[in-house]
Design an enzyme around this catalytic site. Structure first.
Site, mmCIF file in Angstrom:
data_model
loop_
_atom_site.group_PDB
_atom_site.id
_atom_site.type_symbol
_atom_site.label_atom_id
_atom_site.label_comp_id
_atom_site.label_asym_id
_atom_site.label_seq_id
_atom_site.Cartn_x
_atom_site.Cartn_y
_atom_site.Cartn_z
ATOM 1 N N ASP A 30 0.854 -1.247 0.024
ATOM 2 C CA ASP A 30 -0.065 0.072 0.154
ATOM 3 C C ASP A 30 1.086 1.316 0.002
ATOM 4 O O ASP A 30 1.801 1.229 -1.165
ATOM 5 C CB ASP A 30 -1.072 -0.104 1.318
ATOM 6 C CG ASP A 30 -2.104 0.899 1.103
ATOM 7 O OD1 ASP A 30 -1.982 1.869 1.603
ATOM 8 O OD2 ASP A 30 -3.081 0.562 0.519
ATOM 9 N N TYR A 48 -2.645 10.816 0.892
ATOM 10 C CA TYR A 48 -3.032 10.838 -0.591
ATOM 11 C C TYR A 48 -2.626 11.973 -1.379
ATOM 12 O O TYR A 48 -2.302 12.235 -2.348
ATOM 13 C CB TYR A 48 -4.519 10.529 -0.396
ATOM 14 C CG TYR A 48 -4.788 8.855 -0.218
ATOM 15 C CD1 TYR A 48 -4.867 7.945 -1.170
ATOM 16 C CD2 TYR A 48 -4.707 8.557 1.343
ATOM 17 C CE1 TYR A 48 -5.008 6.489 -1.015
ATOM 18 C CE2 TYR A 48 -4.712 6.919 1.517
ATOM 19 C CZ TYR A 48 -5.181 6.213 0.402
ATOM 20 O OH TYR A 48 -5.278 4.918 0.494
ATOM 21 N N HIS A 93 -5.174 -7.454 -0.644
ATOM 22 C CA HIS A 93 -4.360 -6.479 -0.434
ATOM 23 C C HIS A 93 -3.820 -6.374 1.159
ATOM 24 O O HIS A 93 -2.813 -5.649 1.307
ATOM 25 C CB HIS A 93 -5.238 -5.198 -0.652
ATOM 26 C CG HIS A 93 -4.593 -3.681 -0.500
ATOM 27 N ND1 HIS A 93 -3.853 -3.481 -1.321
ATOM 28 C CD2 HIS A 93 -4.881 -2.939 0.516
ATOM 29 C CE1 HIS A 93 -3.295 -2.236 -1.132
ATOM 30 N NE2 HIS A 93 -4.031 -1.803 0.078
#
Length: 249
Positions: A42, A172, A226
């Site tokens: 990630d 982000y 994930h």
């Protein structure tokens, strides 16, 4: 990482994956480690890649179970053109973003708006997190096949009681200011291993990754998604051991 859970929250712009990599390098220096191995998935995959790229003399090996979403190798007249396999991957990514990418668009463009909502409602926070655990794990829609409810509630509770969802989302936005784009001649020279889990987010073909990374290990796992380290820790650890023991260190 800064802004997550019990770490301090950034108080200025610029604390993205590249900056976090410099913090990790300083931390390892202060702990007395001159050479070390790194692993990431990630956002951690981006941090670990930056660490290996900027400090190749310190990083003995890089292991990833996710290829950073912002990764982009150089495409110039001097580099190979996009292959059919690589173009097929781009098509898959475009379809995936259309179906799954709303969360990322909000994180990148309107993080504060979302943060107020999630910081004010434990139900909202839980739904935002749980939906990803269910959708991105190898559980066939039944989340408890991959995680215990205690694990899920612990994860949610850490975000809630540290009030860190807002600061965690911020990375982000910062990532859009410094994406993992490489120019001609730039490479991650550190030996790199990649573990491929079947329910992971779209993963580029090896040829696309090898345009920049020095791939020495590329292995498929038979189960996991994930959150591989949390879903199947033994299998995940086995992959790390196989790769790191393959290095001449």
């Amino acid at each position: 990482m800064p802004g997550f859970a019990f770490s301090s929250k950034p108080t200025r712009p610029g604390v993205g994956s590249k900056y976090v990599a410099t913090l990790w390098a300083k931390l390892m220096d202060r702990l007395g480690y001159e050479r070390y191995l790194v692993q990431g998935g990630d956002i951690g995959a981006g941090v670990s890649t930056w660490l290996a790229f900027m400090y190749p003399e310190r990083v003995r090996g890089l292991h990833l179970n996710y290829i950073p979403g912002s990764y982009k190798p150089p495409l110039t007249p001097n580099t190979p053109s996009v292959s059919e396999e690589e173009q097929a991957y781009f098509d898959i990514v475009a379809e995936w973003l259309e179906r799954e990418g709303a969360y990322s668009a909000l994180h990148r463009t309107k993080p504060e708006t979302l943060a107020f909502a999630l910081s004010d409602s434990p139900v909202g926070l839980a739904s935002w997190i749980v939906e990803k655990f269910q959708g991105w794990s190898d559980c066939d829609g039944d989340m408890e096949k991959s995680f215990s409810l205690d694990h899920i509630l612990t994860n949610i509770s850490i975000y809630w009681f540290t009030n860190s969802i807002a600061s965690s989302i911020r990375i982000y936005t910062e990532g859009t200011q410094m994406p993992l784009h490489f120019t001609e001649g730039q490479r991650v020279t550190v030996p790199t291993g990649v573990s491929l889990f079947p329910k992971e987010l779209p993963t580029p073909p090896r040829s696309w990754v090898e345009r920049v990374y020095n791939i020495t290990y590329w292995e498929k796992a038979n189960k996991g998604g994930h959150f591989a380290a949390m879903e199947n820790p033994k299998l995940f650890a086995d992959h790390l051991n196989h790769f790191f023991h393959s290095l001449s260190i």
